[in-house]
Design an enzyme around this catalytic site. Structure first.
Site, PDB file in Angstrom:
ATOM      1  N   GLY A 294      -3.961   0.838  17.275  1.00 15.60           N
ATOM      2  CA  GLY A 294      -4.885  -0.258  17.403  1.00 15.60           C
ATOM      3  C   GLY A 294      -4.525  -1.457  18.236  1.00 15.60           C
ATOM      4  O   GLY A 294      -3.397  -1.797  18.155  1.00 15.60           O
TER       5      GLY A 294
ATOM      6  N   ALA B  22      -0.183   4.497  -1.641  1.00 12.68           N
ATOM      7  CA  ALA B  22      -0.748   5.746  -2.255  1.00 12.68           C
ATOM      8  C   ALA B  22      -0.666   6.892  -1.465  1.00 12.68           C
ATOM      9  O   ALA B  22      -1.436   8.062  -2.017  1.00 12.68           O
ATOM     10  CB  ALA B  22      -2.179   5.200  -2.592  1.00 12.68           C
TER      11      ALA B  22
ATOM     12  N   ALA C  90      58.186  18.275 -11.156  1.00 13.97           N
ATOM     13  CA  ALA C  90      57.003  18.988 -10.497  1.00 13.97           C
ATOM     14  C   ALA C  90      56.817  20.238 -11.152  1.00 13.97           C
ATOM     15  O   ALA C  90      57.698  20.849 -11.890  1.00 13.97           O
ATOM     16  CB  ALA C  90      57.690  19.294  -8.967  1.00 13.97           C
TER      17      ALA C  90
ATOM     18  N   ASN D  88      40.196  16.772 -17.111  1.00 16.70           N
ATOM     19  CA  ASN D  88      39.393  15.569 -17.745  1.00 16.70           C
ATOM     20  C   ASN D  88      38.353  16.258 -18.656  1.00 16.70           C
ATOM     21  O   ASN D  88      37.697  15.734 -19.310  1.00 16.70           O
ATOM     22  CB  ASN D  88      38.939  14.612 -16.953  1.00 16.70           C
ATOM     23  CG  ASN D  88      38.106  15.286 -15.826  1.00 16.70           C
ATOM     24  OD1 ASN D  88      38.256  16.428 -15.278  1.00 16.70           O
ATOM     25  ND2 ASN D  88      36.995  14.531 -15.360  1.00 16.70           N
TER      26      ASN D  88
ATOM     27  N   LYS E 208       4.622   9.866  -0.385  1.00 16.01           N
ATOM     28  CA  LYS E 208       5.394   9.694   0.734  1.00 16.01           C
ATOM     29  C   LYS E 208       6.443   8.670   0.869  1.00 16.01           C
ATOM     30  O   LYS E 208       7.545   8.768   1.314  1.00 16.01           O
ATOM     31  CB  LYS E 208       4.231   9.381   1.839  1.00 16.01           C
ATOM     32  CG  LYS E 208       4.895   9.070   3.138  1.00 16.01           C
ATOM     33  CD  LYS E 208       3.977   9.078   4.265  1.00 16.01           C
ATOM     34  CE  LYS E 208       3.168   7.688   4.022  1.00 16.01           C
ATOM     35  NZ  LYS E 208       2.164   7.417   5.284  1.00 16.01           N
TER      36      LYS E 208
ATOM     37  N   LEU F 120       0.835  -1.152  -0.140  1.00 13.49           N
ATOM     38  CA  LEU F 120      -0.161   0.060  -0.011  1.00 13.49           C
ATOM     39  C   LEU F 120       0.998   1.159  -0.040  1.00 13.49           C
ATOM     40  O   LEU F 120       1.557   1.528   1.115  1.00 13.49           O
ATOM     41  CB  LEU F 120      -1.144  -0.103   1.197  1.00 13.49           C
ATOM     42  CG  LEU F 120      -1.812  -1.325   1.384  1.00 13.49           C
ATOM     43  CD1 LEU F 120      -2.751  -1.216   2.593  1.00 13.49           C
ATOM     44  CD2 LEU F 120      -2.514  -1.626   0.156  1.00 13.49           C
TER      45      LEU F 120
ATOM     46  N   ARG G  11      34.221   9.308  -5.511  1.00  6.63           N
ATOM     47  CA  ARG G  11      32.929   9.707  -6.008  1.00  6.63           C
ATOM     48  C   ARG G  11      32.657   8.391  -7.165  1.00  6.63           C
ATOM     49  O   ARG G  11      33.616   7.506  -7.107  1.00  6.63           O
ATOM     50  CB  ARG G  11      33.189  11.010  -7.044  1.00  6.63           C
ATOM     51  CG  ARG G  11      33.118  12.225  -6.249  1.00  6.63           C
ATOM     52  CD  ARG G  11      33.529  13.525  -6.860  1.00  6.63           C
ATOM     53  NE  ARG G  11      32.504  13.795  -8.038  1.00  6.63           N
ATOM     54  CZ  ARG G  11      32.531  14.521  -9.077  1.00  6.63           C
ATOM     55  NH1 ARG G  11      33.682  15.227  -9.410  1.00  6.63           N
ATOM     56  NH2 ARG G  11      31.593  14.501 -10.059  1.00  6.63           N
TER      57      ARG G  11
ATOM     58  N   ARG H 252       1.596  15.322   5.332  1.00  7.74           N
ATOM     59  CA  ARG H 252       1.794  15.852   6.803  1.00  7.74           C
ATOM     60  C   ARG H 252       3.625  16.027   6.490  1.00  7.74           C
ATOM     61  O   ARG H 252       4.204  16.440   7.864  1.00  7.74           O
ATOM     62  CB  ARG H 252       1.634  14.678   7.554  1.00  7.74           C
ATOM     63  CG  ARG H 252       0.188  14.592   8.013  1.00  7.74           C
ATOM     64  CD  ARG H 252      -0.313  13.403   8.833  1.00  7.74           C
ATOM     65  NE  ARG H 252       0.309  13.469  10.391  1.00  7.74           N
ATOM     66  CZ  ARG H 252       0.291  12.497  10.943  1.00  7.74           C
ATOM     67  NH1 ARG H 252      -0.349  11.274  10.786  1.00  7.74           N
ATOM     68  NH2 ARG H 252       0.866  12.644  12.154  1.00  7.74           N
TER      69      ARG H 252
END
Length: 452
Positions: free
Chosen positions: A144, A13, A409, A372, A25, A11, A319, A18
């Site tokens: 409940g 939907a 360098a 790059n 959600k 479920l 990354r 809120r």
């Protein structure tokens, strides 16, 4: 269990009202994965070979995610939100195709495990016709209550309808239910809407099943595992529980976390035995760390594969596409993206290595950059085995350093370097004796003149 077929109805939907969100959600994430993704994963691990996801109108992003994560799943739209029983019947066409077990679960319970789902299915395999998953809590307010009589679940009583005595019950409803496939559709279709909201509540199926002489039972689960999410605060609380679960799993698997509460995991993080993780490390999705590796403090890893015995950080960033071979070192303030390091290769500090291959045993000096991107396309830098790149060097891709090459360098390298050759890509130094003293004298005179 494996011989029994299973249809699971998710479920999903619910709106993010809120949560003050325009996104459905169940698309909000826990551990880098949308909540519904966690549920689908648990169902698959529990052996549910058929899954139906109930979505709301105009949720194409949710449907796309479901089909991406589980291509065999069916999505059904609940056009009107008229309660949980009404939602399950959106999958009526799937319910008509018989299954031994039917599991109904909410898409916003991301911490539920395959073991708990299997526990519900186990009761169905032992002859139960309807199974409700409950949990014990010292604070049952708002839940409940599961009313048990002589081992039989006789009713689920909502808080507002419960008597004073029933409210003392601390065994509460999680919302997860299992139905015998032989009775599932008939029970769902028998649920009425004679209540204050005129909605069809699946919990009414318990009393209907009892009236029909069916076997109705409750099994106990964990309050933490079955928690649902309706607000941002609950989302944050669930994330904390998820992180604690992952931290404990890493420790139990033989990893060392120097400050566990500062290490953050994703749903698919893999740490092999013997990994050490220092403080304030973030594992974004897609990370695997092999045995014996050390991830030092304040590092961030995403989409990366770290080889055994390697050292990453402190303050390193890996990354997506970063692949580190065994015994490599990526040190402080080094960023690696879509690059492969051979065994023993090193980039110890202050470098950007992107779209590159670094050969075994090569050393990348401080301040080295692989250039790059040309503003339109990405290009690769190929560095062979045993190369040495001096500090503050710029490698303009596409470029190749063959095995054993040496870059002095401060060089800017734009052409390939042969094996065992040395490349200088900088202006030759010029020394003018006494020039500094002359310059200081002139500048001081100019300064004095302006101050008069």
């Amino acid at each position: 269990m494996t011989a029994r077929t299973c249809l699971s109805i998710v479920l999903a939907a619910g709106l993010g009202t809120r949560m003050k969100s325009d996104m459905p959600k169940v698309l909000h994430q826990i551990g880098g994965l949308p909540m519904v993704g966690h549920v689908l994963k648990a169902l698959e691990e529990a052996g549910s070979e058929r899954v139906s996801v109930i979505t709301g109108p105009d949720m194409p992003n949710l449907e796309s995610l479901v089909h991406e994560l589980m291509p065999t799943a069916h999505c059904h739209v609940q056009a009107e939100r008229l309660g949980t029983a009404h939602a399950t019947l959106a999958a009526k066409s799937d319910l008509q195709d018989a299954a031994d077990d039917v599991v109904v679960i909410f898409g916003d319970t991301p911490l539920v495990t395959s073991g708990t789902i299997s526990k519900v299915r186990g009761q169905l395999a032992e002859g139960a016709d309807l199974v409700v998953l409950g949990f014990e809590t010292p604070e049952p307010l708002g839940y409940g209550r599961l009313l048990i009589d002589d081992g039989r679940l006789v009713a689920i009583r909502e808080e507002r309808d419960a008597s004073e005595e029933e409210r003392k019950t601390t065994f509460c409803n999680s919302g997860i239910m299992g139905f015998s496939g032989a009775h599932a559709l008939a029970l769902m279709e028998s649920v009425g809407n004679k209540n204050a909201k005129n909605e069809f509540y699946l919990t009414d199926a318990v009393e209907i099943a009892n009236q029909r002489g069916l076997k109705v039972v409750a099994v106990a689960g964990s309050e933490v595992e079955t928690q649902g999410i309706n607000t941002r605060a609950q989302l944050a609380s669930c994330e904390e529980d998820f992180q604690n679960r992952m931290r404990l799993a890493a420790l139990e698997n033989g990893c060392t976390l120097l400050a566990p509460h500062t290490v953050f995991f994703s749903h698919d993080t893999i740490l092999e035995t013997g990994v050490t993780v220092e403080q304030n490390v973030v594992f974004a999705p897609g990370v695997k760390v092999a045995s014996g590796a050390t991830i030092r403090a304040f590092s961030h890893l995403e989409g990366a594969d770290v080889g055994s015995g390697s050292v990453v950080g402190p303050y390193a960033r890996l990354r997506p596409g970063a692949v580190l071979g065994a015994k490599t070192k990526v040190g402080n303030f080094v960023e690696v993206k879509n690059a492969t390091f051979g065994e023993g290769a090193k980039a110890n500090h202050l470098s950007y290595i992107g779209d590159a291959t670094i050969g075994s045993g090569s050393n990348i000096g401080a301040g080295t950059i692989t250039c790059n991107y040309d503003g339109y396309l990405k290009h690769r830098t190929e560095i062979g085995e045993g190369c040495f790149v001096g500090s503050n060097s710029t490698l303009v891709a596409p470029v190749q350093l063959n095995a054993g090459a040496f870059v002095s360098a401060g060089s800017v390298i734009t052409d390939d370097v042969p094996g065992d050759a040395m490349a200088f890509g900088r202006s030759r130094q010029i020394v003018k004796e006494g020039k500094a003293a002359q310059l200081r004298s002139r500048l001081q005179s100019e300064k004095d003149a302006k101050s008069r």
